[in-house]
Enzyme design. Sequence first.
Site, PDB file in Angstrom:
ATOM      1  N   GLY A   1       7.630   6.943   6.146  1.00 17.26           N
ATOM      2  CA  GLY A   1       6.717   7.737   5.176  1.00 17.26           C
ATOM      3  C   GLY A   1       7.409   8.665   4.679  1.00 17.26           C
TER       4      GLY A   1
ATOM      5  NE  ARG B   1       0.594   1.563  -6.718  1.00 16.70           N
ATOM      6  CZ  ARG B   1       1.949   2.164  -6.705  1.00 16.70           C
ATOM      7  NH1 ARG B   1       2.830   1.483  -7.172  1.00 16.70           N
ATOM      8  NH2 ARG B   1       1.872   3.498  -6.431  1.00 16.70           N
TER       9      ARG B   1
ATOM     10  N   GLY C   1       0.747  -1.102  -0.261  1.00 17.37           N
ATOM     11  CA  GLY C   1      -0.078  -0.118   0.041  1.00 17.37           C
ATOM     12  C   GLY C   1       0.965   1.187   0.081  1.00 17.37           C
TER      13      GLY C   1
ATOM     14  N   GLY D   1       2.965   3.606   1.382  1.00 14.88           N
ATOM     15  CA  GLY D   1       3.472   3.765   2.706  1.00 14.88           C
ATOM     16  C   GLY D   1       4.026   5.121   2.872  1.00 14.88           C
TER      17      GLY D   1
ATOM     18  CG  ASP E   1       4.889  -3.605  -5.321  1.00 12.94           C
ATOM     19  OD1 ASP E   1       5.305  -4.518  -5.528  1.00 12.94           O
ATOM     20  OD2 ASP E   1       5.277  -2.470  -4.681  1.00 12.94           O
TER      21      ASP E   1
HETATM   22  P1  AMP Z   1       8.928   0.635  -3.694  1.00  7.36           P
HETATM   23  O1  AMP Z   1       9.181  -1.010  -4.094  1.00  7.36           O
HETATM   24  O2  AMP Z   1      10.161   1.456  -3.676  1.00  7.36           O
HETATM   25  O3  AMP Z   1       7.848   0.880  -4.760  1.00  7.36           O
HETATM   26  O4  AMP Z   1       8.387   0.338  -2.184  1.00  7.36           O
HETATM   27  C1  AMP Z   1       7.694  -0.769  -1.865  1.00  7.36           C
HETATM   28  C2  AMP Z   1       6.594  -0.467  -0.530  1.00  7.36           C
HETATM   29  O5  AMP Z   1       7.225   0.005   0.396  1.00  7.36           O
HETATM   30  C3  AMP Z   1       5.591   0.400  -1.025  1.00  7.36           C
HETATM   31  O6  AMP Z   1       4.410   0.030  -0.314  1.00  7.36           O
HETATM   32  C4  AMP Z   1       5.778   1.668  -0.337  1.00  7.36           C
HETATM   33  O7  AMP Z   1       4.887   2.590   0.060  1.00  7.36           O
HETATM   34  C5  AMP Z   1       6.831   1.311   0.819  1.00  7.36           C
HETATM   35  N1  AMP Z   1       7.750   2.242   1.204  1.00  7.36           N
HETATM   36  C6  AMP Z   1       8.909   2.552   0.574  1.00  7.36           C
HETATM   37  N2  AMP Z   1       9.561   3.512   1.431  1.00  7.36           N
HETATM   38  C7  AMP Z   1       9.029   3.792   2.461  1.00  7.36           C
HETATM   39  C8  AMP Z   1       8.943   4.695   3.638  1.00  7.36           C
HETATM   40  N3  AMP Z   1      10.149   5.215   3.758  1.00  7.36           N
HETATM   41  N4  AMP Z   1       8.110   4.651   4.395  1.00  7.36           N
HETATM   42  C9  AMP Z   1       7.000   4.016   4.394  1.00  7.36           C
HETATM   43  N5  AMP Z   1       6.729   3.141   3.440  1.00  7.36           N
HETATM   44  C10 AMP Z   1       7.670   2.875   2.343  1.00  7.36           C
HETATM   45 MG    MG Z   2       6.074   1.062  -5.459  1.00  5.88          MG
END
Ligand code: AMP
Ligand code: MG
Length: 499
Positions: free
Chosen positions: A130, A187, A94, A96, A256
Site C-alpha cells: 500500500g 474506470r 481496487g 490497493g 482498470d
Molecule cells: P496499476 O496497474 O499500477 O494501476 O496497479 C494495479 C493494481 O495493483 C491496483 O489495484 C493497485 O491499487 C494495486 N497496487 C499496485 N501497487 C500496490 C502496492 N504497492 N500495494 C498495494 N496495492 C498495489
Molecule cells: Mg491502476
Amino acid sequence: MTAVQTAPALFAFDNSYARLPERFYARLDPATPPEPRLLKLNSALAEELGLDPEALAGPGGVAALSGAQPPAGATPLAAVYAGHQFGGWSPQLGDGRALLLGEVLDAHGRRRDIQLKGSGRTPYSRGGDGLAPLGPVLREYLISEAMAAFGVPTTRSLAAVATGAPVYREAAFPGAVLTRVAASHIRVGTFQYFYAREDFEALKLLADHAIARHDPAAAQADTPYLAFLDGVIDRQVRLIARWMSLGFIHGVMNTDNMTISGETIDYGPCAFMDAYHPMRVYSSIDHYGRYAFGAQPQIGQWNLAQLAQSLLPLINDSEAAALPAAQEVINSYPDRYRAAFTQEMRVKLGLIEERPDDLALIEDLLGRMAQGEADFTLTFRRLCDEIAPAGEGRRDGVRALFSDPTLYDSWAAAWRGRLAEEACDPEKRRAAMRAANPMFIPRNHLVEAAITAAMGEDFGPFETLLAVLARPFDDQPEHDDHSAPPTLDQEVRATFCGT
Ligand code: AMP
Ligand code: MG
C-alpha cells in the site's frame, strides 16, 4: 457564551461517491506516517481548487496530505474495481495503495476528487504494502503536470509528502504520498466489476453517477447508456490521439487504468519517446509489446469494448437485443480515432485545410522518422522553423535529426508543395505550429536524474525540470539542455512501475 474560533476547513468536501452503497468501496483511514514532511505543493492547482495554499503547507495541511490526520469532512475510502491486466481478467482489484479523501467543487464549479496515493494498505492491497516510494511519486508529479501543461486531459498532482518511513523494493527507498486530483476515479474496470458480479442494480447506480458527473446531456438522450458509451469513446479517442501526437506511451493500458472522464490516469512505467519508432516499449513488464506506442489506439478500442459489454444490461433488458446497438457504437471507433489523430497531426504540420491525402502525408513522415531514427519531439518542433520567411530561422534543423537526411528531403518537398496550396501568413502558421509542437517533454533521462538527485535530498533538478515543463511550448534558451535527446550513455531504455 463566546464563539470558539476554529480554523476554516481545508477542503469544502461534498462526497458523492461516498454516498453510493457500501459495496462500492471500503471505508478506512490512511496509515499514520512517522515523520511527514512536505516536499512539493502545487499552489496554482490549490487555488484552482479553491483551496488555501498557505493552510495546505501548514501543519494541518501536511497532516491531511500525508494521511496523518484526515481533514474535516473527509470520508476516506478505497474504491473497488476489476479489470483486464495485460488481457487477463482480474475479477477484483481496487485501490490497493490509494484512498479517496473526498470531492470538492473547483473555482469553475467542476467536481474534483482528492485522493492520497501511497497511504497504506487497504482491503484491496492483495500482496502489496500500500506504499509508494519517492521515485514513482515524483515521476507521476512531473509527468502529470507536464501533460496538463500540454493541454492533455490528465489527473493532476496537488502535493508530494515524504512519510519518513522506508519502502522496501529492490532496496529500501524513502516513502512518499502523492495527492492526486481527478475529475473522477471511475474506470472501465469499475463497470466491469459490477457487470461480472451481475449486480445490475449497482451497475445502474454507477452509470447514473458517472453520467451526472461526466455526461449530463446523456441523461436526456433516448438511449442514455448508449449516449454515455458514445461520450466515453469520444473522450478516449481524443485523449489517445493527443498521446499519439506527443509520443507518449502510457505503458499499462489495463482496463482498470482507463478513466470514464477521459483523463490520463495511473502514471507508472509511462514514457515519452526520444527517437521515434511505432513499436517502442519502455515498460519493463510489457514483455510482448501489448502496450507499445503504436498499439495504443487499438488497445483503446479493445478496452472500450469491455465497457460496452459491461453496459449491455442497462442498454436493454435483453443483452442479445442490446448487442447490435453497442457493437455499432464500438465499430465507430476506428474512424473517429483516425479523424481525431489526423486533425492533431494536421495542426502539428501547419495544415489548415482538410484534404483526403493528409493522413498519407503524415504517415509518410512517421515512416521516414522511424527509418531515420529521428527524435519525435524535435522533428516537429524544428518543422516550425522551416516556415520562417526566407533568411530567418534555421532551415537545416530537421534533416539533421535523420540518420539519413535524404529521407526527410523528399517528404519535405511534398509537404512544402501542400503548404503552398494554402494561403496563410507564414508567421501565423509558424505560431500555430509552435503552439502544438512542444520544445520540452519530460525526457526519461531528465526525469531519472531529477529523481536520483531528490533521493539525495537535492530537489534542484526536480524544481528546474518542473518549471521548464510548465511552459513546454516556449523557447527557453537558458534551458536548451532540457530539450536535447539523451546521449547514448544517458539513454533510459526501460521504465519500472515502482509499485
Ligand atoms: P496499476 O496497474 O499500477 O494501476 O496497479 C494495479 C493494481 O495493483 C491496483 O489495484 C493497485 O491499487 C494495486 N497496487 C499496485 N501497487 C500496490 C502496492 N504497492 N500495494 C498495494 N496495492 C498495489
Ligand atoms: Mg491502476
